[in-house]
Design an enzyme around this catalytic site. Sequence first.
Site, PDB file in Angstrom:
ATOM      1  N   TYR A 130     -12.879  -3.768  11.274  1.00  0.00           N
ATOM      2  CA  TYR A 130     -11.563  -3.099  11.243  1.00  0.00           C
ATOM      3  C   TYR A 130     -10.831  -3.305  12.579  1.00  0.00           C
ATOM      4  O   TYR A 130      -9.641  -3.632  12.607  1.00  0.00           O
ATOM      5  CB  TYR A 130     -11.785  -1.614  10.959  1.00  0.00           C
ATOM      6  CG  TYR A 130     -10.534  -0.793  10.792  1.00  0.00           C
ATOM      7  CD1 TYR A 130      -9.739  -0.934   9.658  1.00  0.00           C
ATOM      8  CD2 TYR A 130     -10.148   0.133  11.764  1.00  0.00           C
ATOM      9  CE1 TYR A 130      -8.593  -0.162   9.493  1.00  0.00           C
ATOM     10  CE2 TYR A 130      -9.001   0.906  11.602  1.00  0.00           C
ATOM     11  CZ  TYR A 130      -8.227   0.761  10.466  1.00  0.00           C
ATOM     12  OH  TYR A 130      -7.094   1.514  10.310  1.00  0.00           O
ATOM     13  N   SER A 148      -3.586   0.038  14.366  1.00  0.00           N
ATOM     14  CA  SER A 148      -4.354   1.273  14.562  1.00  0.00           C
ATOM     15  C   SER A 148      -4.734   1.421  16.028  1.00  0.00           C
ATOM     16  O   SER A 148      -4.883   0.431  16.754  1.00  0.00           O
ATOM     17  CB  SER A 148      -5.635   1.207  13.731  1.00  0.00           C
ATOM     18  OG  SER A 148      -6.530   2.233  14.109  1.00  0.00           O
ATOM     19  N   ARG A 160       0.007   5.577  -1.746  1.00  0.00           N
ATOM     20  CA  ARG A 160      -0.541   6.855  -1.278  1.00  0.00           C
ATOM     21  C   ARG A 160      -0.587   6.871   0.254  1.00  0.00           C
ATOM     22  O   ARG A 160      -0.267   5.878   0.902  1.00  0.00           O
ATOM     23  CB  ARG A 160      -1.938   7.095  -1.863  1.00  0.00           C
ATOM     24  CG  ARG A 160      -2.942   6.014  -1.556  1.00  0.00           C
ATOM     25  CD  ARG A 160      -4.350   6.399  -2.003  1.00  0.00           C
ATOM     26  NE  ARG A 160      -5.304   5.492  -1.423  1.00  0.00           N
ATOM     27  CZ  ARG A 160      -5.864   4.475  -2.072  1.00  0.00           C
ATOM     28  NH1 ARG A 160      -5.555   4.256  -3.325  1.00  0.00           N
ATOM     29  NH2 ARG A 160      -6.716   3.690  -1.438  1.00  0.00           N
ATOM     30  N   LYS A 183      -7.271  -5.217  13.118  1.00  0.00           N
ATOM     31  CA  LYS A 183      -6.099  -4.509  13.649  1.00  0.00           C
ATOM     32  C   LYS A 183      -5.642  -5.114  14.986  1.00  0.00           C
ATOM     33  O   LYS A 183      -4.442  -5.154  15.273  1.00  0.00           O
ATOM     34  CB  LYS A 183      -6.400  -3.016  13.790  1.00  0.00           C
ATOM     35  CG  LYS A 183      -6.613  -2.310  12.447  1.00  0.00           C
ATOM     36  CD  LYS A 183      -5.342  -2.312  11.618  1.00  0.00           C
ATOM     37  CE  LYS A 183      -5.492  -1.658  10.268  1.00  0.00           C
ATOM     38  NZ  LYS A 183      -4.239  -1.644   9.487  1.00  0.00           N
ATOM     39  N   GLY A 243       0.827  -1.220   0.000  1.00  0.00           N
ATOM     40  CA  GLY A 243       0.000   0.000   0.000  1.00  0.00           C
ATOM     41  C   GLY A 243       0.849   1.252   0.000  1.00  0.00           C
ATOM     42  O   GLY A 243       0.482   2.249   0.609  1.00  0.00           O
TER      43      GLY A 243
END
Length: 247
Positions: free
Chosen positions: A154, A141, A15, A158, A12
Amino acid sequence: MNLSDKVALVTGGSRGIGRAIAIRLAEEGANVALCARNVEAAESVEAEIKDMGRKCCVFKADVSDSQQADSMIKSVIEELGSLYAVVNNAGITRDNLLLRMKDDEWDAVIKTNLNGSFNCARSAAKALIKARCGRIINITSVVGLQGNAGQVNYAASKAGMIGLTKSLARELGSRSVTVNAVAPGLVPDTGMTDELSDEVMQGMLSQVPLGRPGKPEDVANIVAFLASSRADYITGQVISVDGGMAM
Ligand code: NDP
């Protein structure tokens, strides 16, 4: 923090936070491989890194697919000659409240964030073990530490990455391969936060003792440190880069 001639893969890296990590590692001397599903966006990162006099290759790969991850890692080693650090940064969100969450929203997030990190770590481990040195750095995260309403998929992915990090640190420690996780807080202006309303953003910011959102470079700096020899004796840790949000 000299990483001269070391090869780092940033998943990834096209960006957002991945882009900042790739550029920061190149500033420290690393040759960098980037992967993403859409490689066009990575071309400007590639050009910037090559302008610094480093090597850079871009690979089209979906990390959630173990075969694509495996052949991508093989190509990195073939084209750049070796592999020292893997930064598992590729990630997505598909937010919804539990009762509305569809199977595909759960599956996509777990497959990309957690399976993707597993796939890349497993494919890279052989080379790192053989070299008897290396780094695996997983971008988790604050949500993996604290949870967040509307993000069960999510948060689970994580938090899973944190378990993966600690277990792998125990497996690979005897080969001098360190495995750590970095847990960013709120980092706006990346693709991931595009859909957050101003209201949600302000609500999250009010929980940040340092009073400002994070920048991709804040995350990149700690990744560069963990990749360097200065972090030789750090493994199995989760380092928060969140302005004090989770403590
Ligand atoms: P972006 O959406 O800006 O970038 C995500 C990157 O991952 C892109 O390069 C994207 O490229 C790539 N990617 C997504 N899915 C895949 C896949 N299946 N295979 C390969 N590449 C993939 O996100 P951010 O920069 O904001 O986030 C980066 C990481 O940081 C994520 O893991 C995220 O969870 C974490 N993070 C972000 C925070 C934030 O506030 N921004 C806070 C905490 C953690 P493409 O779509 O072309 O595949």
